[in-house]
Each structure stands twice: as structure tokens, then as C-alpha cells.
Design a protein around this motif. Structure first.
Motif, PDB file in Angstrom:
ATOM      1  N   PHE A  13      88.299   9.695  58.075  1.00 25.27           N
ATOM      2  CA  PHE A  13      86.890   9.481  58.765  1.00 25.27           C
ATOM      3  C   PHE A  13      86.907   9.605  60.256  1.00 25.27           C
ATOM      4  N   ILE A  14      88.067   9.084  60.888  1.00 24.38           N
ATOM      5  CA  ILE A  14      88.338   9.272  62.298  1.00 24.38           C
ATOM      6  C   ILE A  14      88.212  10.669  63.013  1.00 24.38           C
ATOM      7  N   ASN A  15      89.084  11.582  62.107  1.00 23.54           N
ATOM      8  CA  ASN A  15      89.031  12.999  62.561  1.00 23.54           C
ATOM      9  C   ASN A  15      87.612  13.578  62.456  1.00 23.54           C
ATOM     10  N   ARG A  16      87.069  13.208  61.466  1.00 26.03           N
ATOM     11  CA  ARG A  16      85.479  13.747  60.935  1.00 26.03           C
ATOM     12  C   ARG A  16      84.475  13.351  62.106  1.00 26.03           C
ATOM     13  N   ASP A  17      84.716  11.859  62.329  1.00 27.48           N
ATOM     14  CA  ASP A  17      83.815  11.416  63.594  1.00 27.48           C
ATOM     15  C   ASP A  17      83.912  12.002  64.683  1.00 27.48           C
ATOM     16  N   ILE A  18      85.319  12.097  65.283  1.00 28.98           N
ATOM     17  CA  ILE A  18      85.710  12.913  66.352  1.00 28.98           C
ATOM     18  C   ILE A  18      84.959  14.174  66.629  1.00 28.98           C
ATOM     19  N   ASN A  19      85.163  14.981  65.457  1.00 22.12           N
ATOM     20  CA  ASN A  19      84.535  16.391  65.355  1.00 22.12           C
ATOM     21  C   ASN A  19      82.842  16.434  65.630  1.00 22.12           C
ATOM     22  N   ILE A  20      82.421  15.505  64.761  1.00 14.61           N
ATOM     23  CA  ILE A  20      80.886  15.210  64.842  1.00 14.61           C
ATOM     24  C   ILE A  20      80.514  14.886  66.321  1.00 14.61           C
ATOM     25  N   TRP A  21      81.025  13.961  66.853  1.00 18.47           N
ATOM     26  CA  TRP A  21      80.696  13.573  68.096  1.00 18.47           C
ATOM     27  C   TRP A  21      81.017  14.603  69.336  1.00 18.47           C
ATOM     28  N   LYS A  22      82.083  15.152  69.113  1.00 22.72           N
ATOM     29  CA  LYS A  22      82.462  16.349  70.038  1.00 22.72           C
ATOM     30  C   LYS A  22      81.384  17.445  70.016  1.00 22.72           C
ATOM     31  N   ARG A  23      81.305  17.783  68.677  1.00 22.40           N
ATOM     32  CA  ARG A  23      80.331  18.867  68.341  1.00 22.40           C
ATOM     33  C   ARG A  23      78.869  18.698  69.189  1.00 22.40           C
ATOM     34  N   ALA A  24      78.536  17.398  69.143  1.00 21.59           N
ATOM     35  CA  ALA A  24      77.241  16.823  69.732  1.00 21.59           C
ATOM     36  C   ALA A  24      77.504  16.959  71.149  1.00 21.59           C
ATOM     37  N   GLY A  25      78.453  17.205  71.655  1.00 23.43           N
ATOM     38  CA  GLY A  25      78.503  17.296  73.315  1.00 23.43           C
ATOM     39  C   GLY A  25      79.036  16.170  73.853  1.00 23.43           C
ATOM     40  N   ARG A  26      79.588  15.009  73.074  1.00 21.50           N
ATOM     41  CA  ARG A  26      80.101  13.622  73.373  1.00 21.50           C
ATOM     42  C   ARG A  26      81.412  13.707  73.905  1.00 21.50           C
ATOM     43  N   HIS A  27      81.491  12.989  75.041  1.00 20.98           N
ATOM     44  CA  HIS A  27      83.231  12.871  75.602  1.00 20.98           C
ATOM     45  C   HIS A  27      83.777  11.842  74.954  1.00 20.98           C
ATOM     46  N   ILE A  28      84.769  12.152  73.990  1.00 18.56           N
ATOM     47  CA  ILE A  28      85.476  11.083  73.219  1.00 18.56           C
ATOM     48  C   ILE A  28      86.990  11.007  74.043  1.00 18.56           C
ATOM     49  N   ILE A  29      87.218  10.026  74.226  1.00 25.05           N
ATOM     50  CA  ILE A  29      88.683   9.820  75.152  1.00 25.05           C
ATOM     51  C   ILE A  29      89.478   9.120  74.166  1.00 25.05           C
ATOM     52  N   GLY A  30      89.063   8.429  73.361  1.00 30.39           N
ATOM     53  CA  GLY A  30      89.786   7.377  72.553  1.00 30.39           C
ATOM     54  C   GLY A  30      89.246   6.732  71.392  1.00 30.39           C
ATOM     55  N   ILE A  31      89.979   6.239  70.539  1.00 31.88           N
ATOM     56  CA  ILE A  31      89.637   5.390  69.550  1.00 31.88           C
ATOM     57  C   ILE A  31      90.232   3.911  69.696  1.00 31.88           C
ATOM     58  N   GLU A  32      89.571   2.993  69.003  1.00 30.01           N
ATOM     59  CA  GLU A  32      89.894   1.418  69.175  1.00 30.01           C
ATOM     60  C   GLU A  32      89.930   1.065  67.581  1.00 30.01           C
ATOM     61  N   ILE A  33      91.030   0.275  67.300  1.00 27.95           N
ATOM     62  CA  ILE A  33      91.241  -0.517  66.114  1.00 27.95           C
ATOM     63  C   ILE A  33      91.064  -1.823  66.410  1.00 27.95           C
TER      64      ILE A  33
END
Length: 262
Positions: free
Chosen positions: A118-138
């Protein structure tokens, strides 16, 4: 100052979780970095509106303030839904100029393979949308007795997500009260631990706790709304050295409700 914080802040800020990180003084001034949790049902417009109010009122505290990162609740797993994922925020609501941390809330630990997918899919979706993802939080409230298991889970998770994505967690003060050794080992494998004092008076700040966390350099202290206990930690600054603090400010604050991230 406590009257100003409990009165002014409560009146000027509402509807969004503002996380105010307090760093050591520089040239006799305090530098505040304002981070945000954009939780379920909240919008970036809410965040921008409240952030501007806060920045405009920093002179009340005679401190220097600047905007920081945005933490976005992307997905959660609850007791009632068992292991079923519930999606929340979408990249279309956020700007490409924001530094974003994607937050994942779990009532129970999810299988690493499943959540990493899920995390990898979400990161890819957000990055493809041009968003700057720097980390995740659990966001997971592990029992104090199982911190070593949680640490192993986090180490495994880190291996399955991109190396340039930092891993952060929320945490419980009781971890350091009950199991100091394993809590410190847990903190060492993540970029940041935000200790949640959101239950207000139900979560006392003891000397034992302060001693347990004084040498853990990646901790933030999270307080809800007009909880005045953070003033004590402010006084501990010279005693214990560098520390960072977060204040969650919402429209309504109740001891028995948990509107802030836990």
C-alpha cells in the motif's frame, strides 16, 4: 504566558491539527516550525487558513515562526474493519510545493508485505501527481511489552520502501516509563518519534519519563490544544538540552475524545 496560550491560541486556531515544533533558542529568540496533521475530513484550505493565522500571531509569543511539513492521513486500519484498508486523503487536494509525509494509522499491526505494498503504491500515486513526498509516518500504539517486536517490524518495513523515504512514528510516553531500554532501541531505527500526550491529565509528565527520554534526540512532545503541561517541558530546556515539542490545536478539546492523531 499560559493565559495567552490557552486563551489566544484557542480562539485564533481551530479545525486543523497544528504541530508546533520548538527548538533551542538562537540569539535569545525561540524558533518555531509549524507542522500540520491533515486528518480525515480536513482540507489543505483549512491548513493554509490556520497556518496564516498562527504566523500572524507569533509576535504574541515574541518568537520566530516558519511553516514546516504537512503530515497527511492517507490510510487507516481499524478494529471494526479488521485488516481492511480505509483510504483517506488524496493528492489532488494538495499543492506540489508542500513537503508531505504520508501517515498510516493502525489499530493492529498489519502484515509488513501488505502495508508496504500500500505504501509503495501510494508513494507512486502521489509522486506521479507531482507531490513532494519526503517520508511516511506509522501511527500505531504498540504495547510497551512488545516494542522489540515493533522495532523488528519497522526494520523490515524500511527494507521494502524507497531508501529516500524517511520512516517516522507516533509513540506513547508509557513506552519510556514501562520499557525504557526497548523504547530507546525503537527510537534509534526511525527518523522521528512524536510522543502523544493527547490524553492530557491522564498522561502525567514524571521525572522518570524526562530522565528516560533526555538522551533520545529524535523525539517530539505532542500536546492537545490548551494543555498547559508543555510549559514544564519548556522549563526543562536548559536542564536537558535540545528538545522539540508539538501542540495539536483543534476546534474542540475533550479529555475523553481523541480528535488528534494518537
Amino acid at each position: 504566558m499560559s493565559r495567552i496560550v490557552s486563551g489566544k491560541l484557542k480562539s485564533i486556531l481551530s479545525g486543523i491539527f497544528l504541530c508546533v515544533f520548538l527548538f533551542p533558542s538562537f540569539a535569545n529568540t525561540q524558533d518555531l516550525i509549524i507542522d500540520h496533521w491533515v486528518w480525515a475530513g480536513q482540507t489543505l484550505d483549512d491548513k493554509n487558513h490556520q497556518e496564516q493565522k498562527f504566523l500572524e500571531n507569533c509576535q504574541i509569543f515574541k518568537i520566530t515562526c516558519r511553516a514546516g511539513e504537512v503530515r497527511v492521513l492517507v490510510r487507516s486500519w481499524g478494529h471494526q474493519t479488521s485488516h481492511k484498508s480505509i483510504p483517506h486523503q488524496s493528492p489532488r487536494y494538495f499543492q506540489d510545493t508542500e513537503k508531505l509525509i504520508l501517515t498510516y494509522r493502525m489499530e493492529n499491526r498489519i502484515n509488513v508485505r501488505e502495508i508496504s505494498a500500500f505504501i509503495n503504491r501510494d508513494i507512486n500515486i502521489w509522486k506521479r501527481a507531482g507531490r513532494h513526498i519526503i517520508g511516511i509516518e506509522i501511527d500505531y500504539d504498540s504495547p510497551s511489552s512488545k516494542l522489540d517486536v515493533y522495532r523488528a517490524w519497522l526494520i523490515d518495513l524500511k527494507k521494502k520502501i524507497p531508501a529516500d523515504i524517511s520512516v517516522r512514528i507516533t509513540g506513547l510516553p508509557t513506552w519510556f516509563e514501562d520499557n525504557r531500554s526497548d523504547a530507546k532501541k525503537l527510537a534509534a531505527v526511525v527518523s522521528e518519534v512524536s510522543l502523544m500526550f493527547y490524553r492530557q491529565k491522564q498522561t502525567p509528565i514524571t521525572d522518570h519519563l524526562l530522565d528516560a527520554i533526555k538522551k533520545v534526540n529524535n523525539i517530539r512532545y505532542g500536546f492537545l490544544c490548551n494543555d498547559d503541561r508543555w510549559h514544564r517541558l519548556l522549563k526543562e530546556q536548559k536542564k536537558y538540552g535540545t528538545f522539540r515539542m508539538a501542540i495539536f490545536i483543534t476546534a474542540e478539546c475533550h479529555v475523553n475524545r481523541e480528535p488528534a492523531p494518537s
